[in-house]
Design an enzyme around this catalytic site. Structure first.
Site, PDB file in Angstrom:
ATOM      1  N   TYR A 134      23.186  -1.369  13.895  1.00  0.00           N
ATOM      2  CA  TYR A 134      24.293  -1.238  13.043  1.00  0.00           C
ATOM      3  C   TYR A 134      25.059   0.065  12.521  1.00  0.00           C
ATOM      4  O   TYR A 134      26.438   0.281  11.870  1.00  0.00           O
ATOM      5  CB  TYR A 134      23.743  -1.643  11.511  1.00  0.00           C
ATOM      6  CG  TYR A 134      23.881  -3.248  11.136  1.00  0.00           C
ATOM      7  CD1 TYR A 134      23.246  -4.448  11.265  1.00  0.00           C
ATOM      8  CD2 TYR A 134      24.546  -3.780   9.794  1.00  0.00           C
ATOM      9  CE1 TYR A 134      23.534  -6.169  11.357  1.00  0.00           C
ATOM     10  CE2 TYR A 134      24.601  -4.470   9.408  1.00  0.00           C
ATOM     11  CZ  TYR A 134      24.267  -5.737   9.480  1.00  0.00           C
ATOM     12  OH  TYR A 134      24.517  -7.271   9.654  1.00  0.00           O
ATOM     13  N   ASP A 164       9.239  -7.486  -3.372  1.00  0.00           N
ATOM     14  CA  ASP A 164       8.322  -7.811  -3.089  1.00  0.00           C
ATOM     15  C   ASP A 164       8.162  -9.273  -2.957  1.00  0.00           C
ATOM     16  O   ASP A 164       8.155  -9.384  -4.454  1.00  0.00           O
ATOM     17  CB  ASP A 164       6.963  -6.929  -3.538  1.00  0.00           C
ATOM     18  CG  ASP A 164       6.004  -6.727  -2.577  1.00  0.00           C
ATOM     19  OD1 ASP A 164       5.213  -7.528  -2.371  1.00  0.00           O
ATOM     20  OD2 ASP A 164       5.173  -5.614  -1.828  1.00  0.00           O
ATOM     21  N   TYR A 176       4.118  -8.343  15.989  1.00  0.00           N
ATOM     22  CA  TYR A 176       4.618  -6.400  14.594  1.00  0.00           C
ATOM     23  C   TYR A 176       5.290  -5.846  15.843  1.00  0.00           C
ATOM     24  O   TYR A 176       6.192  -4.853  15.206  1.00  0.00           O
ATOM     25  CB  TYR A 176       2.999  -6.268  14.344  1.00  0.00           C
ATOM     26  CG  TYR A 176       3.424  -5.038  13.182  1.00  0.00           C
ATOM     27  CD1 TYR A 176       3.588  -4.689  12.224  1.00  0.00           C
ATOM     28  CD2 TYR A 176       2.595  -3.207  14.097  1.00  0.00           C
ATOM     29  CE1 TYR A 176       3.470  -3.643  11.463  1.00  0.00           C
ATOM     30  CE2 TYR A 176       2.315  -2.822  13.257  1.00  0.00           C
ATOM     31  CZ  TYR A 176       3.325  -3.213  11.752  1.00  0.00           C
ATOM     32  OH  TYR A 176       3.336  -1.791  10.697  1.00  0.00           O
ATOM     33  N   ASP A 235      11.577 -12.875  -1.617  1.00  0.00           N
ATOM     34  CA  ASP A 235      11.280 -12.631  -0.774  1.00  0.00           C
ATOM     35  C   ASP A 235      12.709 -11.857   0.507  1.00  0.00           C
ATOM     36  O   ASP A 235      13.729 -12.643   0.302  1.00  0.00           O
ATOM     37  CB  ASP A 235      10.749 -14.043  -0.019  1.00  0.00           C
ATOM     38  CG  ASP A 235      10.674 -14.504   1.704  1.00  0.00           C
ATOM     39  OD1 ASP A 235      11.611 -13.182   2.568  1.00  0.00           O
ATOM     40  OD2 ASP A 235      10.095 -15.629   2.229  1.00  0.00           O
ATOM     41  N   ASN A 238      19.230  -8.472   5.786  1.00  0.00           N
ATOM     42  CA  ASN A 238      19.425  -8.648   4.425  1.00  0.00           C
ATOM     43  C   ASN A 238      19.625  -7.044   4.180  1.00  0.00           C
ATOM     44  O   ASN A 238      20.560  -6.551   3.542  1.00  0.00           O
ATOM     45  CB  ASN A 238      18.536  -9.410   3.708  1.00  0.00           C
ATOM     46  CG  ASN A 238      18.655 -11.082   4.787  1.00  0.00           C
ATOM     47  OD1 ASN A 238      19.681 -11.572   5.247  1.00  0.00           O
ATOM     48  ND2 ASN A 238      17.575 -11.522   4.428  1.00  0.00           N
ATOM     49  N   GLY A 244       1.941  -7.547  -0.504  1.00  0.00           N
ATOM     50  CA  GLY A 244       1.728  -6.427  -1.866  1.00  0.00           C
ATOM     51  C   GLY A 244       1.504  -6.890  -2.746  1.00  0.00           C
ATOM     52  O   GLY A 244       0.653  -8.052  -2.969  1.00  0.00           O
ATOM     53  N   ALA A 291      10.973   2.036   7.509  1.00  0.00           N
ATOM     54  CA  ALA A 291       9.588   2.474   8.181  1.00  0.00           C
ATOM     55  C   ALA A 291       9.510   1.974   9.603  1.00  0.00           C
ATOM     56  O   ALA A 291       9.463   0.447   9.624  1.00  0.00           O
ATOM     57  CB  ALA A 291       8.400   1.641   7.280  1.00  0.00           C
ATOM     58  N   LYS A 332       8.929  -5.162  15.158  1.00  0.00           N
ATOM     59  CA  LYS A 332       9.716  -3.206  14.703  1.00  0.00           C
ATOM     60  C   LYS A 332      10.599  -3.455  15.620  1.00  0.00           C
ATOM     61  O   LYS A 332      11.325  -2.589  15.587  1.00  0.00           O
ATOM     62  CB  LYS A 332       8.283  -2.603  13.950  1.00  0.00           C
ATOM     63  CG  LYS A 332       7.729  -2.944  13.661  1.00  0.00           C
ATOM     64  CD  LYS A 332       7.754  -2.247  11.517  1.00  0.00           C
ATOM     65  CE  LYS A 332       7.359  -2.580  10.534  1.00  0.00           C
ATOM     66  NZ  LYS A 332       7.977  -2.819   9.596  1.00  0.00           N
ATOM     67  N   PHE A 340       1.035  -1.131   0.339  1.00  0.00           N
ATOM     68  CA  PHE A 340       0.246   0.069  -0.390  1.00  0.00           C
ATOM     69  C   PHE A 340       0.776   1.044   0.381  1.00  0.00           C
ATOM     70  O   PHE A 340       0.431   1.897  -0.940  1.00  0.00           O
ATOM     71  CB  PHE A 340      -0.820   0.133   1.366  1.00  0.00           C
ATOM     72  CG  PHE A 340      -1.352   1.030   1.489  1.00  0.00           C
ATOM     73  CD1 PHE A 340      -2.148   2.132   0.906  1.00  0.00           C
ATOM     74  CD2 PHE A 340      -1.371   1.769   2.763  1.00  0.00           C
ATOM     75  CE1 PHE A 340      -2.296   3.373   0.790  1.00  0.00           C
ATOM     76  CE2 PHE A 340      -1.800   2.525   3.472  1.00  0.00           C
ATOM     77  CZ  PHE A 340      -2.780   3.952   2.496  1.00  0.00           C
TER      78      PHE A 340
END
Ligand code: UDP
Length: 301
Positions: free
Chosen positions: A156, A32, A142, A55, A96, A37, A111, A146, A12
């Site tokens: 990193y 994607d 989730y 993936d 990755n 998606g 995001a 996140k 989206f």
């Protein structure tokens, strides 16, 4: 012109971002796996775009100057259906992409989400609030995924010097949302359109603050272009609305006679949510322009 990789580019928000980047003259690769998606979200777009079906939890390579990680299911219904994939994409997928950024010395944008604040005890939510998250509840795949990704990125940055930028997205809506993705706006609109009952979970007094997707993309572009950037930044529209007000607005705009029914509130559903965007206003000159009523009209009417 930069060579940009957008992970989750057919999703989206990802697809709107890809379109904007192409309009700005960039060379874009969208990666994607099409779990949430859809290639249709990109099919109308013209420009220097390459789409890869992959993936991101499986390592891959490429030459990019900027990497933007938009890949993750974001609807509570979606991520609770595929909780392990949601955790892996935030953990291994982010790792990755960070590796590609490290090798290419690329700028890395990520995001994150208002869900890192969980069911917040501070209102509105500022970036320095640590949140109130249930680490093993139904939303944890989730929220904790996140939160882990944020920690991975910060470390990193410290260990490998990756130029990383985290933005936290609050509830966003607009074209390309799946009608059946389970989130409140697609649900209410589909129900109103079909003349079916509007399902409010709980008493409808819980709040969210809804941002039109074009405004959000403005914010992401500002994050990308900012000369200096420090720490995570909230991106969203601070206008707060109850879910009952949202239902009434959609019924009015769609001239629908659907009745409102009240169902059980899902476990750990946040009671309030509103971004404090003073940091984005000050550092990025970010200001959402589209109010909820105009945004809903642009989306569905
Ligand atoms: N909600 C609702 N009816 C629905 C879908 C969602 O009342 O058919 C509520 C949900 O319980 C939550 C709010 O609307 O309080 C926003 O839910 P959504 O799934 O869109 O996203 P969230 O902000 O919870 O991640």
């Amino acid at each position: 012109m930069s060579k940009i990789l957008v992970a989750g580019g057919a999703g989206f928000i990802g697809s709107h971002l890809v379109e904007r980047l192409l309009t700005l003259g960039h060379e874009v690769t969208a990666v994607d796996n099409f779990v949430t998606g859809n290639l249709k979200n990109l099919s109308h777009i013209v420009g220097n775009l390459k789409v890869i079906d992959h993936d991101i939890t499986i390592p891959f390579d490429g030459e990019f100057e900027i990497i933007i990680n938009m890949a993750c299911p974001a609807s509570p219904v979606d991520y609770q259906n595929i909780p392990l994939e949601t955790l892996w994409v935030s953990a291994m997928g982010t790792k990755n992409l960070l590796e590609i950024a490290r090798k290419n010395k690329a700028k890395f944008l990520h995001a994150s989400t208002s869900e890192v604040y969980g069911d917040p005890l501070v209102h509105p939510q500022k970036e320095d609030y640590w949140g109130n998250v249930n680490p093993n509840g139904p939303r944890s795949c989730y929220d904790e995924g996140k939160r882990f990704a944020e920690s991975l990125i910060v470390n990193y940055q410290n260990v490998h010097g990756v130029n990383a930028r985290i933005f936290r997205i609050f509830n966003t809506y607009g074209p390309h949302m799946r009608a059946n993705d389970g989130r409140v706006i697609p649900n209410f609109v589909s129900q109103a359109m079909a003349g079916e009952p509007i399902t409010i979970y709980g008493d409808g007094k819980q709040t969210r603050s809804f941002c039109y997707v074009d405004d959000l993309v403005d914010g992401i572009i500002s994050v990308m272009n900012a000369e200096k950037f420090s720490g995570p930044v909230n991106l969203g529209n601070p206008k707060e609305t109850t879910i009952l007000e949202l239902a009434e607005m959609i019924l009015r705009l769609m001239d629908s006679k659907s009745e409102i029914v009240f169902k059980d509130l899902p476990q750990d559903d946040p009671k309030i949510r509103q971004p404090d965007i003073s940091k984005a206003r000050k550092e990025l000159n970010f200001e959402p322009k589209v109010d909820l009523e105009s945004g809903l009209r642009r989306t569905f009417i």
